[in-house]
Every structure is written in structure tokens, then in C-alpha cells.
Design a protein around this motif. Structure first.
Motif, PDB file in Angstrom:
ATOM      1  N   MET A  58     -10.040   5.297   6.285  1.00  0.00           N
ATOM      2  CA  MET A  58      -9.420   4.524   5.444  1.00  0.00           C
ATOM      3  C   MET A  58      -8.436   3.655   5.894  1.00  0.00           C
ATOM      4  SD  MET A  58     -10.672   3.782   2.427  1.00  0.00           S
ATOM      5  CE  MET A  58     -10.258   3.086   1.127  1.00  0.00           C
ATOM      6  N   THR A  59      -8.553   2.285   5.530  1.00  0.00           N
ATOM      7  CA  THR A  59      -7.403   1.319   5.905  1.00  0.00           C
ATOM      8  C   THR A  59      -6.482   1.178   4.804  1.00  0.00           C
ATOM      9  OG1 THR A  59      -7.336  -0.886   7.023  1.00  0.00           O
ATOM     10  CG2 THR A  59      -8.356  -0.844   5.060  1.00  0.00           C
ATOM     11  N   GLN A  60      -4.969   0.657   5.310  1.00  0.00           N
ATOM     12  CA  GLN A  60      -4.235   0.166   4.425  1.00  0.00           C
ATOM     13  C   GLN A  60      -4.192  -1.318   4.224  1.00  0.00           C
ATOM     14  OE1 GLN A  60      -1.788   2.871   3.361  1.00  0.00           O
ATOM     15  NE2 GLN A  60      -1.050   1.151   1.927  1.00  0.00           N
ATOM     16  N   ASN A  61      -4.280  -1.833   3.121  1.00  0.00           N
ATOM     17  CA  ASN A  61      -4.582  -3.152   3.103  1.00  0.00           C
ATOM     18  C   ASN A  61      -2.764  -3.554   3.148  1.00  0.00           C
ATOM     19  OD1 ASN A  61      -6.994  -4.193   2.618  1.00  0.00           O
ATOM     20  ND2 ASN A  61      -7.275  -3.066   1.080  1.00  0.00           N
ATOM     21  N   VAL A  62      -2.813  -4.862   4.021  1.00  0.00           N
ATOM     22  CA  VAL A  62      -1.179  -5.224   4.017  1.00  0.00           C
ATOM     23  C   VAL A  62      -0.966  -6.610   3.704  1.00  0.00           C
ATOM     24  CG1 VAL A  62      -0.592  -3.284   5.657  1.00  0.00           C
ATOM     25  CG2 VAL A  62      -1.520  -5.416   6.627  1.00  0.00           C
ATOM     26  N   ASP A  63       0.332  -7.088   3.382  1.00  0.00           N
ATOM     27  CA  ASP A  63       0.325  -8.369   3.095  1.00  0.00           C
ATOM     28  C   ASP A  63       0.916  -9.053   4.257  1.00  0.00           C
ATOM     29  OD1 ASP A  63       3.173  -7.501   3.603  1.00  0.00           O
ATOM     30  OD2 ASP A  63       3.452  -7.621   1.576  1.00  0.00           O
ATOM     31  N   ARG A  64       1.014 -10.350   4.359  1.00  0.00           N
ATOM     32  CA  ARG A  64       1.409 -11.126   5.530  1.00  0.00           C
ATOM     33  C   ARG A  64       2.559 -10.933   6.115  1.00  0.00           C
ATOM     34  NH1 ARG A  64      -1.660 -15.968   4.795  1.00  0.00           N
ATOM     35  NH2 ARG A  64       0.179 -17.035   6.294  1.00  0.00           N
ATOM     36  N   GLU A  65       3.765 -10.458   5.269  1.00  0.00           N
ATOM     37  CA  GLU A  65       4.852 -10.260   5.891  1.00  0.00           C
ATOM     38  C   GLU A  65       4.759  -8.936   6.698  1.00  0.00           C
ATOM     39  OE1 GLU A  65       7.482  -9.643   2.562  1.00  0.00           O
ATOM     40  OE2 GLU A  65       7.219 -11.903   1.936  1.00  0.00           O
ATOM     41  N   THR A  66       3.863  -8.202   6.278  1.00  0.00           N
ATOM     42  CA  THR A  66       3.822  -6.858   7.193  1.00  0.00           C
ATOM     43  C   THR A  66       3.177  -7.212   8.322  1.00  0.00           C
ATOM     44  OG1 THR A  66       3.628  -5.527   5.104  1.00  0.00           O
ATOM     45  CG2 THR A  66       2.809  -4.384   7.089  1.00  0.00           C
ATOM     46  N   VAL A  67       2.326  -8.099   8.258  1.00  0.00           N
ATOM     47  CA  VAL A  67       1.548  -8.513   9.496  1.00  0.00           C
ATOM     48  C   VAL A  67       2.317  -9.097  10.535  1.00  0.00           C
ATOM     49  CG1 VAL A  67      -0.100 -10.095  10.374  1.00  0.00           C
ATOM     50  CG2 VAL A  67      -0.877  -8.830   8.464  1.00  0.00           C
ATOM     51  N   VAL A  68       3.198 -10.077  10.067  1.00  0.00           N
ATOM     52  CA  VAL A  68       4.274 -10.714  10.744  1.00  0.00           C
ATOM     53  C   VAL A  68       5.117  -9.613  11.539  1.00  0.00           C
ATOM     54  CG1 VAL A  68       6.040 -12.321  10.715  1.00  0.00           C
ATOM     55  CG2 VAL A  68       4.077 -12.914   9.555  1.00  0.00           C
TER      56      VAL A  68
END
Ligand SMILES: [Mn+2]
Length: 327
Positions: free
Chosen positions: A1-11
Motif C-alpha cells: 500500500m502506497t502513501q500518497n504524498v504532496d509536492r513539498e514531500t516529493v521535493v
């Protein structure tokens, strides 16, 4: 199961990482290669070690992109997938399976993303993964150089059919405008949209020879046998491109492309106009897809395959006619 992350987390994940391996999908297209290369260049600009891995060879038409292909010279500590909706789409070659099972981060624009990565950023409003990277790269503090711009433009332009498909939004054009600061758009468009390989033209000629019309010319069908596909030497995205041919003929509501597989079965691509639903047609034969573009597979000889799909086309045309009359 994945965790959906926002752009800030990606960065923040990308900024914290090093020895980064970027994975593309099999049968690579302009978006997965363009996104992968742009991200790789941005990470390298920030002083990080990064490389790109793909199961299949990069088509020659993309050879202007300065791609760092992973050669095994470092041991990846962080794995990123770009434009890859499901684990089966990584392919099998170049040991990609060793990494595909442990993807740290996935950046994608397919609503159907299966969530195989530990963390996922998926934005299905974006026309291309490259559209997302157009803003993520500056957010990482990297500069959009002319080289990165060319890669991102390639991704956005190819996934939108040069800004013609319905996935093109104001955001897509904004992404293109940012890119235009550094990319030679005229040259890229010529390369991407006005040039065809010899194999593609030969395949197109064979397909046109097979052209048939049905139901008062509202349905057009092309068919390529396995032997013809082998003789032309056409594959991947170029073969996929042929599926837009029958629907592009004036007055054609349903365009069908039959491609024989190695095992003799037929892969059928259904493209429809605004009155009919491609998914309705494909679904009744065990396939699926979108309202304008869908597909299914049928085993048997060419005549049986044609007969089966044409019957479903007729039902859908009749349904559309009845709906129009009722209005
Ligand atoms: Mn894409």
C-alpha cells in the motif's frame, strides 16, 4: 500500500537523497524519457549522483536528450519512477526488476496508478509527468537549463499530441511557456511530429492497403498481420501511432486498428468520435479503456476478429442513432 504524498514531500525526499536511480516504463515514450532525463539533469545540477534505467532501448528519435544511462557503477540508495502507472510496465530487461520491487518514490499522472511505490505523487489532471516536473524542478532549487527544457517540452508535447488532445489544459500551456524559455520548440516539433521512420511509413502503406469501410463509411478498419509488422520492422510507439489513422478520415465515427500478435491473436484498438463510446465497444469483448480510445484482444483468424468487433461497432452506432432520435 502506497502513501500518497504532496509536492513539498516529493521535493524534500529528492533533496535528501543521493545515488538516485530513475526508472522509466518499457516501450519508452517521450514523456517517460523526457521526464527521467530532466529529473536526472536537475539532480546532477544539485551535485547529486543520478542515472536513468529503462528495460528497452531508447528510440533514436530521442537521441538529442543527454541521458545518463545507469551502468551499474553505483549502488542506488533511492529509486524514483517517472510516468510508470503499474509495476508490470517496467518491463523485464536490463535487470530493471531488481529495482522495480523497491521504488521509493513515484511521480506520475495516470489516475490508474496502482500504488506500487512506497510513496506516490499522482496528479491525473496533469497532461504529462513532464508537466509536473516543470514546476517540481524549480521547487527543488534547480534551474531549467535549455537541455532540461528540451526534455520537458518533449514529454508534454508528445503526451498531448502537440497540444491537440483533450488532456491539454491551461496548465499544460503554462508548462510549455516556461519551457520555451530554453527549448528550440520549432526544431523539436519538426523532430517529434514531422518526421517518420522508414519502418513507420512502410507499415502505414501496408495498413492503408488494408483499409475497409463499413456502415455507410462511418466505420473504417485497418489490419496488419504479424508477418507485415515484422517485415516493416515497426514497433512500440510508432506502431501505436497508426491507431489514429482510420478515425482521422472525414466522416468516420469509429476507427478500428487490428494488429496481429505473435501467437496469432489480434490486438484491436478502437478510436471513436463524440457520438459513440469506444469503451462500450471494447468492453463487450473483454477489453476496456476510455470513452474515445479503448482496446481489446480477440483470438482467431482475421475474418473472425473483424466480424466480432464489427458486430459490436454496429450495436454502438445503433445506440448512438437511437439516442440522437430520442433528443
Ligand atoms: Mn505520460
Amino acid at each position: 500500500m502506497t502513501q500518497n504524498v504532496d509536492r513539498e514531500t516529493v521535493v524534500s525526499r529528492l533533496l535528501a537523497a543521493d545515488d538516485i536511480l530513475i526508472l522509466c516504463h518499457k516501450n519508452p515514450d517521450g514523456d517517460t524519457i523526457g521526464s527521467g532525463t530532466a529529473l536526472c539533469l536537475a539532480l546532477q545540477q544539485l551535485g547529486k549522483n543520478a542515472a536513468v534505467l529503462c528495460s528497452d532501448p531508447i528510440p533514436a528519435m530521442y537521441d538529442y536528450m543527454p541521458i545518463t544511462v545507469f551502468d551499474g557503477s553505483f549502488s542506488p540508495a533511492f529509486v524514483v519512477a517517472v510516468d510508470v502507472a503499474g509495476i508490470q510496465l517496467f518491463g523485464e530487461r536490463n535487470n530493471i526488476r531488481d529495482y522495480a520491487e523497491h521504488v521509493n518514490l513515484c511521480i506520475d499522472h495516470h489516475g490508474s496508478n496502482s500504488g506500487y511505490a512506497y510513496e506516490t505523487l499522482v496528479d491525473d489532471h496533469a497532461a504529462a509527468a513532464a508537466e509536473l516536473l516543470t514546476t517540481l524542478i524549480p521547487e527543488m532549487g534547480a534551474k531549467i537549463t535549455p537541455e532540461i527544457a528540451a526534455c520537458l517540452y518533449t514529454g508534454v508535447a508528445t503526451d498531448t499530441g502537440c497540444f491537440r488532445f483533450s488532456n491539454t489544459t491551461a496548465e499544460t500551456h503554462r508548462a510549455a511557456a516556461l519551457i520555451e524559455a530554453g527549448a528550440d520548440v520549432e526544431k523539436l516539433n519538426e523532430r517529434l511530429f514531422e518526421s517518420r521512420s522508414h519502418a513507420r511509413v512502410i507499415a502505414e502503406r501496408m495498413a492503408m492497403e488494408s483499409l475497409e469501410f463499413y456502415y455507410d463509411d462511418r466505420c473504417a478498419l485497418i489490419c496488419l498481420t504479424w508477418d507485415q509488422i515484422q517485415a516493416a520492422g515497426v514497433a512500440g510507439a510508432e506502431l501505436e501511432d497508426l491507431t489514429s489513422l482510420p478515425r482521422s478520415i472525414e466522416g468516420v465515427e469509429v476507427g478500428l486498428t487490428l494488429r496481429q500478435q505473435k501467437d496469432g491473436s489480434f490486438k484491436i484498438s478502437v478510436r471513436t468520435g463524440h457520438d459513440t463510446n469506444a469503451c462500450n465497444i471494447a468492453r463487450r469483448l473483454g477489453g476496456g479503456g476510455h470513452p474515445r480510445a479503448a482496446g481489446c484482444e480477440i483470438s482467431g483468424n482475421p475474418d473472425n476478429a473483424k466480424h466480432a468487433i464489427l458486430e459490436e461497432v454496429k450495436k454502438e452506432l445503433d445506440r448512438a442513432d437511437a439516442e440522437k432520435e430520442a433528443q
